[in-house]
Motif scaffolding. Structure first.
Motif, short mmCIF file in Angstrom:
data_model
loop_
_atom_site.label_atom_id
_atom_site.label_comp_id
_atom_site.label_asym_id
_atom_site.label_seq_id
_atom_site.Cartn_x
_atom_site.Cartn_y
_atom_site.Cartn_z
N LEU A 203 1.51 -1.41 0.19
CA LEU A 203 -0.17 -0.31 0.09
C LEU A 203 0.51 0.79 0.18
O LEU A 203 0.75 2.27 -0.78
CB LEU A 203 -0.41 0.33 1.18
N GLN A 204 1.84 1.00 0.33
CA GLN A 204 2.62 2.19 0.82
C GLN A 204 3.52 3.04 -0.68
O GLN A 204 3.34 3.73 -0.95
CB GLN A 204 4.22 1.78 1.85
N LEU A 205 3.34 1.68 -1.68
CA LEU A 205 4.22 1.43 -3.17
C LEU A 205 3.38 1.94 -4.24
O LEU A 205 3.96 2.29 -4.59
CB LEU A 205 4.80 -0.27 -3.55
N GLY A 206 2.04 1.73 -3.41
CA GLY A 206 0.69 2.22 -4.48
C GLY A 206 0.57 0.84 -4.78
O GLY A 206 0.03 0.77 -6.13
N GLU A 207 1.24 -0.67 -4.70
CA GLU A 207 0.48 -1.98 -5.26
C GLU A 207 -0.99 -2.15 -5.19
O GLU A 207 -1.49 -2.42 -3.92
CB GLU A 207 1.66 -2.69 -5.17
N GLY A 208 -1.88 -1.89 -5.97
CA GLY A 208 -3.30 -2.30 -6.17
C GLY A 208 -3.72 -1.18 -5.77
O GLY A 208 -5.12 -1.56 -5.49
N VAL A 209 -3.20 -0.16 -5.28
CA VAL A 209 -4.01 1.16 -4.65
C VAL A 209 -3.79 2.21 -6.31
O VAL A 209 -2.58 2.36 -6.92
CB VAL A 209 -4.73 1.48 -3.76
#
Length: 349
Positions: A203-209
């Motif tokens: 989530l911190q890396l922006g994966e899947g969001v």
């Protein structure tokens, strides 16, 4: 919540170094919110300009924080129009990182097993136990672990995150090898929840969001606290008017709206504590006197907080106390006791 006219809340911040919580320019982040009518705020700012003899179009907190203007700062904090119309949320940055480490691991594990450790006070007690006892137990090795955790949370890629996670595990194993350490049991529960760091990293890396989550930025939690505070005491939806902040993107604003509307997703004990955020309008502070007042209060809050971190009394401290938010992220020794922590959680707002 019954539909009604939103309460307009103006906000500004001071001491924000983004996700760089441990090596930034300040040890305290302050976020102020006010519900003053615009005309009242404009009158306050005009009077402060007169008292400080400021010729600037936009008077900032650095002016009122000068020692020679201390009387003016006290005048502002004690002004009748401010009473009941202002709140200052303080974040002790190092404590924030310790709390994030505990919540991202031990609390996530407890949640997975069906335990609500927010309700019992264990979450708050655990963070305070780590904050106060780990430095005694581990010295500078504890600071290195916290810095490694910050690097992990701020990683720019999955590969970088894995490298930092490996270092974090190594640091944790080193600390846990000290068998007589006061903080060992609490640290053990943190290590037991390390498996949850992988999903957080994505989530911190922006994966899947849609974009990076950036939960290490204290602005996000401070905004949520401000909305919940004003919604709770007014019984109304809240519309924020905030000084322009890069982190308050449309995606994160929508995420904040959903989180505030569904607090039970975080913990069952938060059912019934929903708050409605209708909108966030980002403005240039020089165009909004309410935001300018919030800027002054945030600046005062940060400087008072910095003194508290250094265990010093600031001349403005007693004047600021009535408006300091009960949800401020601040270490308190008494909250190492679970019962005290539970009472603190119940009385936050």
């Amino acid at each position: 919540m019954i539909a009604t006219t939103p309460l307009v809340v103006a906000c500004d911040e001071s001491g924000n170094d983004g996700e760089n919580m441990l090596s930034g320019q300040s040890t305290v982040f302050a976020h102020a919110s006010v519900t003053l009518p615009s005309d009242d705020a404009a009158e306050l700012m005009d009077e402060i300009r007169a008292r400080t003899r400021s010729q600037t179009t936009e008077l900032k907190s650095k002016t009122i924080l000068q020692p020679r203007h201390q009387a003016t700062a006290k005048w502002l904090l004690s002004h009748p129009s401010i009473e009941g119309s202002a709140s200052v949320h303080l974040t002790h940055k190092k404590y924030f990182v310790v709390s994030k480490l505990f919540d991202s691991t031990a609390e996530e594990l407890a949640h997975e097993l069906g335990y609500d450790i927010y309700e019992t006070g264990v979450a708050l007690a655990g963070a305070n136990l780590l904050f106060f006892l780990a430095p005694q137990s581990y010295g500078t090795a504890w600071d290195r672990l916290l810095m490694t955790f910050q690097h992990f949370m701020r990683a720019k890629s999955a590969v970088q995150a894995q490298e930092h996670l490996a270092r974090l595990i190594g640091s944790m194993m080193e600390l846990l090898s000290v068998e007589d350490a006061l903080a060992r049991d609490v640290l053990g529960t943190v290590f037991a929840g390390f498996s949850h760091l992988g999903s957080l990293s994505k989530l911190q890396l922006g994966e899947g969001v849609e974009e990076r989550l950036r939960t290490m930025d204290p602005l996000i939690s401070a905004v949520g606290a401000a909305v919940h505070f004003w919604a709770s005491i007014s019984g109304r939806p809240v519309e924020l008017v905030h000084d322009a902040a890069r982190e308050l993107t449309p995606v994160k604003i929508e995420w904040a709206k959903r989180s505030l509307a569904r607090p039970g997703d975080i913990a069952p004990s938060r059912q019934g504590l929903a708050s409605e955020l209708t909108d966030v309008r980002l403005v240039d502070s020089k165009d909004d006197p309410c935001v300018q007042v919030a800027d002054l209060l945030a600046g005062i809050g940060r400087i008072v907080g910095e003194s508290m971190v250094n265990e010093q009394q600031h001349p403005l401290g007693l004047n600021l106390v009535p408006m300091v938010s009960g949800a401020s992220l601040w270490p308190i020794r008494e909250n190492m006791n679970v019962e005290n922590a539970r009472e603190a959680m119940l009385s936050q707002f």
